[in-house]
Write a protein that holds these residues in place. Sequence first.
Motif, PDB file in Angstrom:
ATOM      1  N   THR A  98      72.850  35.691  46.462  1.00 44.63           N
ATOM      2  CA  THR A  98      72.300  36.421  45.324  1.00 44.63           C
ATOM      3  C   THR A  98      73.507  36.887  44.496  1.00 44.63           C
ATOM      4  OG1 THR A  98      72.420  38.677  46.164  1.00 44.63           O
ATOM      5  CG2 THR A  98      70.555  37.362  46.931  1.00 44.63           C
ATOM      6  N   ASP A 100      74.725  39.620  44.465  1.00 41.30           N
ATOM      7  CA  ASP A 100      75.415  40.702  45.171  1.00 41.30           C
ATOM      8  C   ASP A 100      75.968  40.352  46.543  1.00 41.30           C
ATOM      9  OD1 ASP A 100      74.924  42.927  43.248  1.00 41.30           O
ATOM     10  OD2 ASP A 100      72.853  42.336  43.643  1.00 41.30           O
ATOM     11  N   PHE A 101      75.457  39.293  47.157  1.00 44.28           N
ATOM     12  CA  PHE A 101      75.954  38.961  48.504  1.00 44.28           C
ATOM     13  C   PHE A 101      75.698  37.501  48.822  1.00 44.28           C
ATOM     14  CE2 PHE A 101      71.491  40.028  49.456  1.00 44.28           C
ATOM     15  CZ  PHE A 101      71.133  38.989  50.290  1.00 44.28           C
ATOM     16  N   ARG A 131      70.873  41.520  55.075  1.00 43.65           N
ATOM     17  CA  ARG A 131      70.957  40.353  54.199  1.00 43.65           C
ATOM     18  C   ARG A 131      70.184  39.154  54.751  1.00 43.65           C
ATOM     19  NH1 ARG A 131      77.442  40.997  52.864  1.00 43.65           N
ATOM     20  NH2 ARG A 131      77.165  42.838  51.541  1.00 43.65           N
ATOM     21  N   SER A 163      70.189  46.014  46.609  1.00 41.87           N
ATOM     22  CA  SER A 163      71.187  44.986  46.282  1.00 41.87           C
ATOM     23  C   SER A 163      71.721  44.309  47.543  1.00 41.87           C
ATOM     24  CB  SER A 163      72.359  45.622  45.529  1.00 41.87           C
ATOM     25  OG  SER A 163      73.112  46.451  46.415  1.00 41.87           O
ATOM     26  N   GLY A 165      74.524  44.665  48.472  1.00 40.49           N
ATOM     27  CA  GLY A 165      75.946  44.430  48.198  1.00 40.49           C
ATOM     28  C   GLY A 165      76.806  45.271  49.147  1.00 40.49           C
TER      29      GLY A 165
END
Length: 375
Positions: A98, A100-101, A131, A163, A165
């Motif tokens: 994504t 963010d990660f 995640r 997120s 993140g």
Amino acid sequence: MRYPAVVNSSVVNSWNEWDPLQEIVVGSADRACFEPTEPGSRPALRDTPGLPFPTGPKSEEDIGQANEELDGLVALLESQGIVVRRPQPHDFSAPVRTPDFEVGNQYCAVCPRDVMITMGNEIIEATMSRRARYFEYQPYRKLVYEYWNADPRVEWTTAPKPSMGDGMYREEFWDWPLEKRHERMHSFEFCVGQDEVIFDAADMSRLGRDILVQESMTTNRAGIRWLKRHLEPRGFRVHPVHFPLDFFPSHIDCTFVPLRPGLVLTNPERPLREGEEKMFLANDWELVDAPQPVLGNDEMPRYCQSSKWLSMNVLSLSPTKVVCEEREKPLQDLLAKLDFEVLTVPFRHVFEYGGSLHCATWDVRREGTREDYFP
Ligand code: ARG
């Protein structure tokens, strides 16, 4: 206590953990992968914690053994006249990226309980906290659409996605020495920060009007605030709960397990924070400690990241009937003494995937309506 049979209830209708079960989703180990190391999770081998944890797909043999037990649960439920549904196939070996990660692979669909929750006639998809589990709602989407299309009373809510993140996590958590862990325990700070809304569905327990939410490694205070603001206008009361002796809390169903109106199965090693038992005692609820599990923590499957307390992760078919793991004799005896009819299935191989009978299911429809058990 009488249990009214609901006339013409919505196809999605479940207000607590114990009313007579009519329809349920049972997880599947198909294409399951090892959970990757990421800021929200540090999987370790049970026997040799120093060695690297495997990555990528689990072996066909492992998957087959877990599936055999999951199919056994399906057969038992069907023999009880319960409708059983299964997740859609999903490629968990696919990486996720994504803005963010990025993560090397996903996890599995063994534990729908972690992701999906029924709040009356509403289905809520949790934000999730890791995640590798970001897209874990996908194997259930086809079912959700089916229910949503079948009945206009069905509500469907997806919680805001965090997120995930680097900034969302407190990765040092995993390296804190015991002393520091002790200290931070009291402020309930774990591997996730407090800025974003984060919760896994399995941190909740439903008791009619009252919903318990455990603050944990997988549910933060913003997550609980979101649930409060979403659910309280709909007539629920949301109660944050804490188990200060659990150093790695995640998912409430091996810690505090309501079995019927007036009775909760509790974990003798994880008492509620002082004061939080009040609502139960004031309403004459009994909190009964589970016996020590048959297998110790060091006898759990090598890749299992959960504790021996998976023993108390039972599934209620009604206020008088529960399903319990086959080998947990002491718990079966206790439940029989408490007047339950106890059904058993072997489920040890499923433990490796982080759950037992309650985790591996998601109840969609039970008889009954929303009652106030804590007036
Ligand atoms: N963290 C719990 C323990 O080790 C396991 C919870 C499993 N529950 C679930 N819904 N996956 O005791």
